[in-house]
Design an enzyme around this catalytic site. Structure first.
Site, PDB file in Angstrom:
ATOM      1  N   THR A 125       0.838  -1.200   0.000  1.00  9.98           N
ATOM      2  CA  THR A 125       0.000   0.000   0.000  1.00  9.98           C
ATOM      3  C   THR A 125       0.874   1.252   0.000  1.00  9.98           C
ATOM      4  OG1 THR A 125      -1.678  -1.179   1.256  1.00  9.98           O
ATOM      5  CG2 THR A 125      -1.843   1.214   1.193  1.00  9.98           C
ATOM      6  N   CYS A 265      -2.837  -1.594   8.190  1.00 10.43           N
ATOM      7  CA  CYS A 265      -3.579  -0.959   7.090  1.00 10.43           C
ATOM      8  C   CYS A 265      -4.394   0.247   7.531  1.00 10.43           C
ATOM      9  CB  CYS A 265      -4.509  -1.984   6.427  1.00 10.43           C
ATOM     10  SG  CYS A 265      -3.640  -3.216   5.439  1.00 10.43           S
ATOM     11  N   ARG A 336       1.473  -5.935  14.915  1.00 12.88           N
ATOM     12  CA  ARG A 336       1.964  -4.724  14.252  1.00 12.88           C
ATOM     13  C   ARG A 336       0.991  -3.565  14.435  1.00 12.88           C
ATOM     14  NH1 ARG A 336       2.705  -6.538   8.236  1.00 12.88           N
ATOM     15  NH2 ARG A 336       0.808  -7.660   8.811  1.00 12.88           N
TER      16      ARG A 336
END
Length: 439
Positions: A125, A265, A336
């Site tokens: 991304t 994300c 994460r």
């Protein structure tokens, strides 16, 4: 015969660069149809895969044992492949600016081992322009070749949802883009080998990059709205979950819920978009506002926990607090960018060092990234407060009797229970006298 036909006939190989939560499942899926080299710079991770161990829990040990993926930490093996898929993380720095070091490093590695006629597809991304403005020059420099003549580049944003057994690579429409019509068709056909849901051919690489970065930005904004509603309704003495249940009976009401927004994300991608916008002279209004709300939720949770400790006549400093769950989402070992760490750090500001239990989390990752050492759920006893931070299935099975064993002896009025995910029966615990609170 073009590259797609050669790959399909196993005359050429695909390489996966980056074998994490995204790259490894892609490699395993392709290996059912074509020859695949799985590369990662972590020799320890590669050894685990070679020995049939799946540290991500995305496909499971049995699948790893049986897969035909050729796992390696030797970058020279990449020279055997003609179609490279780069799936490395793209985190943000402490100041929320994009950290492109992983994708730049991966580009150098691929570039050093690139052969003529190859196609390189990036899945990481990024903000629109990274593939063409940053990655291609690195590939050209390292390979000594010319993009468009000697090799071609494409982009296909990953949509794999870690821990999700329903929405997988095969079942999600895959957005693909190429630098020209020829590369686009080859890339599309290669992905069609494994993506049952089909592919969407984007108009350009930048369009595909932008599509990915707004997907998670949209979710982030929607969750921020829910978090703001939770703050408002909490002041009104209204249960947010009950409000959403009622509102959800309308056919077009969007099914979002308040909570901590972490992971690789949703809590990261919006910053990539706003960073690029800033470079172009536009300061984000809505996106950054949502980020501020979501980034502050850990502090908000702790503020309400402290208020309930005070109401329960429990001294705040050195209060015994346990946190159940540390990963960024349920039933997934990935820590994460977990925002549970915000709760931990905020509690320490009040002189509270919490016990943390998470049977699903990657223990080595948590220790390396955060210095966190987990306790077992069975070791949690004599607590003043318990925070249910993640909705793991194992926690869903905990009964009121199980929680009772975790608290100190005494009346329930002195027991503080913070249920961030809203997985417990609120009325049951309130009737029992607990100082219960949830978003």
């Amino acid at each position: 015969m073009n590259l797609y036909e050669k790959i399909k006939n196993r005359e050429e190989k695909i390489s996966l660069v980056g074998l994490g939560y995204v790259g490894m499942p892609i490699a395993v899926s392709f290996a059912k149809k074509v020859n695949v080299i799985g590369f990662d710079i972590s020799k320890e991770k590669v050894e685990l895969y070679i020995n049939g161990i799946d540290p991500t829990k995305e496909v499971g040990n049995e699948v790893i044992k049986e897969t035909a993926v050729e796992f390696t930490a030797d970058e020279l093996k990449l020279r055997e492949a003609k179609f490279h898929i780069v799936a490395v993380p793209t985190p943000v720095n402490s100041d929320h600016t994009p950290n492109l070091k992983p994708i730049e490093s991966a580009s150098r590695t691929v570039g050093r081992n690139l052969t003529k006629g190859s196609i390189v597809v990036f899945e990481s991304t990024v903000y629109p322009g990274v593939t063409e403005e940053i990655c291609i020059p690195i590939l050209e420099k390292e390979s000594g070749m010319k993009c468009g003549e000697d090799f071609k580049v494409g982009y296909s944003p990953e949509r794999i949802n870690p821990g999700d057994k329903v929405h997988r690579l095969e079942t999600i429409v895959k957005v693909v883009a190429g630098m020209d019509k020829e590369s686009l068709e080859v890339i599309a056909k290669v992905y069609e080998l494994v993506v049952d849901a089909g592919v969407h051919r984007a108009e350009s690489i930048k369009v595909a990059e932008a599509a990915k970065v707004i997907e998670n930005s949209q979710r982030d904004i929607n969750i921020a709205f829910m978090n703001e509603l939770s703050i408002i309704f909490n002041r009104m003495g209204i249960d947010t979950k009950a409000v959403l249940k009622a509102a959800g009976t309308k056919w077009n009401f969007l099914n979002f819920h308040p909570g901590l927004v972490g992971g690789h994300c949703i809590g990261v991608d919006p910053y990539y978009l706003t960073y690029k916008a800033e470079q172009l002279g536009y300061h984000s209004q809505i996106i950054l506002s949502g980020r501020r709300i979501n980034d502050d939720m850990g502090r908000y949770v702790v503020e309400n926990l402290i208020k309930n400790l005070i109401k329960a006549d429990v001294p705040v400093k050195d209060a015994k607090v346990a946190i159940l769950g540390f990963t960024f989402k349920e039933n997934c070992p990935d820590t994460r960018n977990t925002r549970v760490i915000d709760i931990v750090n905020e509690l320490k500001e009040y002189g509270v060092n919490p016990m943390i239990a998470d049977p699903e989390a990657d223990e080595d990752e948590a220790k390396h990234e955060y210095g966190i050492v987990f306790d077992s759920v069975e070791d949690i006893k004599n607590m003043d407060a318990i925070v249910v931070a993640v909705g793991h299935d194992q926690f869903l099975k905990l009964s009121k009797e199980d929680f009772k064993k975790m608290f100190k002896e005494g009346s329930n009025e002195s027991k503080v229970l913070t249920d961030i995910k809203g997985i417990l029966d609120r009325k049951e615990y309130e009737v029992a006298g607990y100082k219960y609170w949830r978003l």
